[in-house]
Enzyme design. Structure first.
Site, PDB file in Angstrom:
ATOM      1  N   LYS A   1      26.485 -26.252 -18.529  1.00  0.00           N
ATOM      2  CA  LYS A   1      26.046 -25.036 -19.219  1.00  0.00           C
ATOM      3  C   LYS A   1      26.081 -23.861 -18.234  1.00  0.00           C
ATOM      4  O   LYS A   1      26.618 -22.798 -18.541  1.00  0.00           O
ATOM      5  CB  LYS A   1      24.613 -25.269 -19.741  1.00  0.00           C
ATOM      6  CG  LYS A   1      24.240 -24.385 -20.869  1.00  0.00           C
ATOM      7  CD  LYS A   1      22.934 -24.840 -21.502  1.00  0.00           C
ATOM      8  CE  LYS A   1      22.101 -23.616 -21.796  1.00  0.00           C
ATOM      9  NZ  LYS A   1      20.684 -23.826 -21.676  1.00  0.00           N
TER      10      LYS A   1
ATOM     11  N   GLY B   1      26.621 -28.416 -10.362  1.00  0.00           N
ATOM     12  CA  GLY B   1      25.475 -28.388 -11.274  1.00  0.00           C
ATOM     13  C   GLY B   1      25.911 -28.738 -12.684  1.00  0.00           C
ATOM     14  O   GLY B   1      26.968 -29.346 -12.874  1.00  0.00           O
TER      15      GLY B   1
ATOM     16  N   CYS C   1      25.340 -37.616 -10.042  1.00  0.00           N
ATOM     17  CA  CYS C   1      26.381 -37.243 -11.009  1.00  0.00           C
ATOM     18  C   CYS C   1      27.327 -38.400 -11.326  1.00  0.00           C
ATOM     19  O   CYS C   1      27.833 -38.491 -12.433  1.00  0.00           O
ATOM     20  CB  CYS C   1      27.160 -36.052 -10.485  1.00  0.00           C
ATOM     21  SG  CYS C   1      27.809 -36.330  -8.839  1.00  0.00           S
TER      22      CYS C   1
ATOM     23  N   GLU D   1      31.928 -28.462  -9.971  1.00  0.00           N
ATOM     24  CA  GLU D   1      31.589 -29.886  -9.803  1.00  0.00           C
ATOM     25  C   GLU D   1      30.468 -30.174 -10.789  1.00  0.00           C
ATOM     26  O   GLU D   1      29.301 -29.925 -10.507  1.00  0.00           O
ATOM     27  CB  GLU D   1      31.139 -30.153  -8.355  1.00  0.00           C
ATOM     28  CG  GLU D   1      32.241 -30.013  -7.330  1.00  0.00           C
ATOM     29  CD  GLU D   1      33.228 -31.185  -7.332  1.00  0.00           C
ATOM     30  OE1 GLU D   1      32.883 -32.262  -7.856  1.00  0.00           O
ATOM     31  OE2 GLU D   1      34.340 -31.014  -6.812  1.00  0.00           O
TER      32      GLU D   1
ATOM     33  N   GLY E   1      27.755 -23.954 -15.497  1.00  0.00           N
ATOM     34  CA  GLY E   1      29.160 -23.890 -15.083  1.00  0.00           C
ATOM     35  C   GLY E   1      29.916 -22.837 -15.897  1.00  0.00           C
ATOM     36  O   GLY E   1      30.750 -22.093 -15.373  1.00  0.00           O
TER      37      GLY E   1
HETATM   38  P1  NAD Z   1      20.169 -26.870 -10.614  1.00  0.00           P
HETATM   39  O1  NAD Z   1      19.097 -26.642 -11.606  1.00  0.00           O
HETATM   40  O2  NAD Z   1      19.831 -26.912  -9.166  1.00  0.00           O
HETATM   41  O3  NAD Z   1      21.272 -25.725 -10.846  1.00  0.00           O
HETATM   42  C1  NAD Z   1      22.427 -25.650 -10.057  1.00  0.00           C
HETATM   43  C2  NAD Z   1      22.541 -24.258  -9.453  1.00  0.00           C
HETATM   44  O4  NAD Z   1      22.725 -23.312 -10.488  1.00  0.00           O
HETATM   45  C3  NAD Z   1      21.305 -23.835  -8.673  1.00  0.00           C
HETATM   46  O5  NAD Z   1      21.698 -23.306  -7.437  1.00  0.00           O
HETATM   47  C4  NAD Z   1      20.652 -22.814  -9.571  1.00  0.00           C
HETATM   48  O6  NAD Z   1      19.951 -21.825  -8.856  1.00  0.00           O
HETATM   49  C5  NAD Z   1      21.832 -22.213 -10.301  1.00  0.00           C
HETATM   50  N1  NAD Z   1      21.460 -21.673 -11.609  1.00  0.00           N
HETATM   51  C6  NAD Z   1      20.523 -22.165 -12.472  1.00  0.00           C
HETATM   52  N2  NAD Z   1      20.476 -21.410 -13.593  1.00  0.00           N
HETATM   53  C7  NAD Z   1      21.391 -20.424 -13.434  1.00  0.00           C
HETATM   54  C8  NAD Z   1      21.802 -19.315 -14.234  1.00  0.00           C
HETATM   55  N3  NAD Z   1      21.275 -19.086 -15.425  1.00  0.00           N
HETATM   56  N4  NAD Z   1      22.756 -18.507 -13.741  1.00  0.00           N
HETATM   57  C9  NAD Z   1      23.305 -18.731 -12.534  1.00  0.00           C
HETATM   58  N5  NAD Z   1      22.949 -19.759 -11.731  1.00  0.00           N
HETATM   59  C10 NAD Z   1      22.008 -20.581 -12.175  1.00  0.00           C
HETATM   60  O7  NAD Z   1      20.967 -28.194 -10.889  1.00  0.00           O
HETATM   61  P2  NAD Z   1      21.323 -28.934 -12.265  1.00  0.00           P
HETATM   62  O8  NAD Z   1      22.284 -28.114 -13.052  1.00  0.00           O
HETATM   63  O9  NAD Z   1      20.099 -29.471 -12.902  1.00  0.00           O
HETATM   64  O10 NAD Z   1      22.088 -30.193 -11.607  1.00  0.00           O
HETATM   65  C11 NAD Z   1      22.261 -31.359 -12.316  1.00  0.00           C
HETATM   66  C12 NAD Z   1      23.650 -31.361 -12.934  1.00  0.00           C
HETATM   67  O11 NAD Z   1      24.614 -31.256 -11.895  1.00  0.00           O
HETATM   68  C13 NAD Z   1      23.981 -32.644 -13.660  1.00  0.00           C
HETATM   69  O12 NAD Z   1      24.728 -32.317 -14.800  1.00  0.00           O
HETATM   70  C14 NAD Z   1      24.846 -33.404 -12.666  1.00  0.00           C
HETATM   71  O13 NAD Z   1      25.701 -34.340 -13.245  1.00  0.00           O
HETATM   72  C15 NAD Z   1      25.581 -32.291 -11.995  1.00  0.00           C
HETATM   73  N6  NAD Z   1      25.995 -32.665 -10.648  1.00  0.00           N
HETATM   74  C16 NAD Z   1      27.312 -32.732 -10.383  1.00  0.00           C
HETATM   75  C17 NAD Z   1      27.731 -33.103  -9.124  1.00  0.00           C
HETATM   76  C18 NAD Z   1      29.183 -33.198  -8.769  1.00  0.00           C
HETATM   77  O14 NAD Z   1      29.477 -33.285  -7.582  1.00  0.00           O
HETATM   78  N7  NAD Z   1      30.098 -33.203  -9.718  1.00  0.00           N
HETATM   79  C19 NAD Z   1      26.805 -33.414  -8.142  1.00  0.00           C
HETATM   80  C20 NAD Z   1      25.457 -33.319  -8.456  1.00  0.00           C
HETATM   81  C21 NAD Z   1      25.063 -32.945  -9.714  1.00  0.00           C
END
Ligand code: NAD
Length: 493
Positions: free
Chosen positions: A209, A206, A263, A228, A211
């Site tokens: 932030k 994800g 990503c 990731e 992360g």
């Molecule tokens: P998202 O909104 O689905 O969030 C990711 C996860 O984090 C979800 O399971 C969500 O429930 C959890 N989450 C959300 N807020 C949270 C909080 N406050 N506390 C704990 N957990 C929480 O996904 P996203 O972040 O919008 O995904 C897009 C991002 O992910 C982009 O930055 C993209 O580049 C990155 N991404 C990376 C990869 C990779 O393999 N490196 C792959 C896909 C996406």
């Protein structure tokens, strides 16, 4: 594959969905892990086979869920998600015995006679927190690694792709071993509750932030973490190239993968001032061939996941700092969450689009005086998850590979490096930590245990006190591997 023998696990669906269940889920999994069940090769194989059968037997339902969440075109959904998961299962099933085998290593004279080996042991109970853009593949690919390595696992899919989340919860609950593989659906409250528990590894995909939230929650329990993350992936385009091939591959990596919501999709292109208009013409002409005159009507482009992300992207596009700089596309349809492939030329350095991860169908082109300037510019920002270069110049290729720091890279290609299971996939610096895919997934969810084996023979006195000057001489020579010193010391003894 014979799906006629595909029956639900007795005693039927066990799906934990609520935050209240979370503590119990983690305790139950820990006691199952302690029983040793998940360590057996038979258990690992049976679970991988079940997952493989899910992808085969429920392909239609998976494609439908992806259509509902992202309007993902069928071929894209099949190749990136369904096949992505089934091929990972097949590879793990084929290689598992080899991956599990202890790796023999050389030992030194100091332990003579002895043998050494590295034994891969499961970490224990692991948590996979996933995202929405490839909601099937990015959830289950890490789960495959966790199972192959012999762990009990909880998957928390993204609530932003609810149809796929619910389907995975039902299918895994029904067909996988419910005592050791669980799905917890939900959003922030459920993930927060999960993060309060102790895990033996957290694998998170994800944005950076969240992360950081994951990393600090993990620190409390000294839990290792794979992050990731994303970032801004650059594409450098030199002028001495096959322009048509380059344009097609940039388009395929950007708009052909989830309409930029990927990503590793190109986030921005860098080229020389001189070459920019030639590149724009090529992109424009190939885009028309791929998606027609009105791309909003194309069935081969995914929609934007939801209105929040649609608004985020249109904010980047409506930034007054880039007004008049859109050279391709710009059309949008809020009711249907569609944005056309859009190219922006020379957005100012302080514009939103240059500073935020785009994660959508907008592609700025940044111009430089000399193509070599791109390397310094890329390295002046956070390390990207992927970096791409199109050129025929061998020297530039070498400089790019040696000097650009990124999670991964492709030369004269975009995104396709992640399709190779022999290459690790993961970020560095701002784009994350840790990696997976193929054997790297197995390793990510294993502890590499050092094992030294000795018999009782060869227990020389010199190792033990009292340390006479002769013993010290010989021991020093043995520690440093000084063969001549050893012979001299032995003669002198
Ligand atoms: P998202 O909104 O689905 O969030 C990711 C996860 O984090 C979800 O399971 C969500 O429930 C959890 N989450 C959300 N807020 C949270 C909080 N406050 N506390 C704990 N957990 C929480 O996904 P996203 O972040 O919008 O995904 C897009 C991002 O992910 C982009 O930055 C993209 O580049 C990155 N991404 C990376 C990869 C990779 O393999 N490196 C792959 C896909 C996406």
């Amino acid at each position: 594959m014979d799906v006629s023998v595909f029956h639900p696990m007795a005693p039927g669906p066990v799906v934990d969905r609520t935050a209240q269940n979370v503590e119990r889920v983690s305790q139950d999994l820990r006691s199952v892990y302690r029983s040793g069940k998940t360590k057996s090769v038979e258990w690992r194989v049976s679970q991988l086979k079940s997952l493989l059968r899910i992808t085969t037997h429920y392909e239609k339902d998976i494609l439908e869920a992806l259509r509902s969440d992202l309007n993902k075109p069928e071929l894209e959904a099949f190749s990136h998600e369904v096949y992505g998961v089934s091929s990972s299962c097949e590879l793990a099933l084929k290689e598992l015995h080899r991956w599990m085998m202890p790796e023999k290593v050389k030992t030194s004279m100091i332990n003579f006679p002895s043998t050494g080996e590295i034994v891969s042991e499961p970490l224990g109970v692991v948590l996979v927190i996933s995202t929405w853009n490839y909601p099937f593949k990015l959830s289950l690919d890490p789960v495959i690694g966790a199972i192959a390595a012999g762990n009990a696992v909880v998957l928390k899919p993204s609530e932003v792709a609810p149809a796929t989340s619910s389907l995975m919860s039902n299918l895994l609950g029904e067909y996988m071993d419910p005592s050791a593989v669980k799905v917890v659906e939900g959003g922030v409250p459920e993930t927060t509750a999960l993060l309060e528990q102790k895990w033996d590894k957290i694998f998170y995909t994800g944005n950076g932030k969240i992360g950081r939230i994951i990393l600090s929650a993990a620190a409390k329990h000294l839990t290792p973490v794979v992050l990731e993350l994303g970032g801004k992936c650059p594409v450098v385009v030199d002028s001495n190239i096959d322009l048509k091939v380059a344009a097609r591959r940039i388009i395929a990596g950007k708009w052909g993968c989830n309409n930029g919501q990927t990503c590793v999709a190109p986030d921005y292109v860098m080229t020389t001032k001189e070459f920019a208009s030639t590149l724009i013409d090529a992109l424009s002409s190939e885009l028309k061939k791929f998606y027609g005159k009105d791309p909003l009507q194309s069935k081969d482009l995914s929609t934007i996941i939801n209105s929040r992300h649609f608004d985020r992207l249109t904010k980047l596009l409506d930034d007054e700092k880039i007004s008049g700089k859109v050279v391709i596309g710009g059309q949008r349809d809020k009711a249907n969450l569609k944005i056309a492939p859009t190219v922006i030329l020379d957005a100012p350095e302080d514009s939103l689009i240059i500073n935020e991860e785009i994660f959508g169908p907008l592609l700025p082109i940044v111009t430089v005086d000399k193509i070599e300037d791109c390397i310094g510019l890329i390295n002046s920002k956070g390390k990207p998850l992927a970096a791409y270069l199109f050129t025929n110049d061998e020297k530039l290729k070498e400089e790019f590979v040696r000097n650009v720091s990124a999670g991964g890279m492709a030369i004269n290609e975009t995104s396709m490096h992640i399709a190779e299971s022999t290459l690790p996939f993961g970020g560095v610096g701002e784009s994350g930590m840790g990696s997976y895919h193929g054997k790297f997934s197995f390793d990510t969810f294993s502890h590499k245990k050092a094992v030294l084996r000795r018999g009782f023979a060869g227990d020389a006195d010199i190792r033990y006190p009292p340390f006479t000057p002769e013993k010290v001489k010989l021991l020093k020579a043995m520690i440093t591997g000084d063969i001549l010193g050893i012979s001299r010391a032995l003669i002198g003894l």
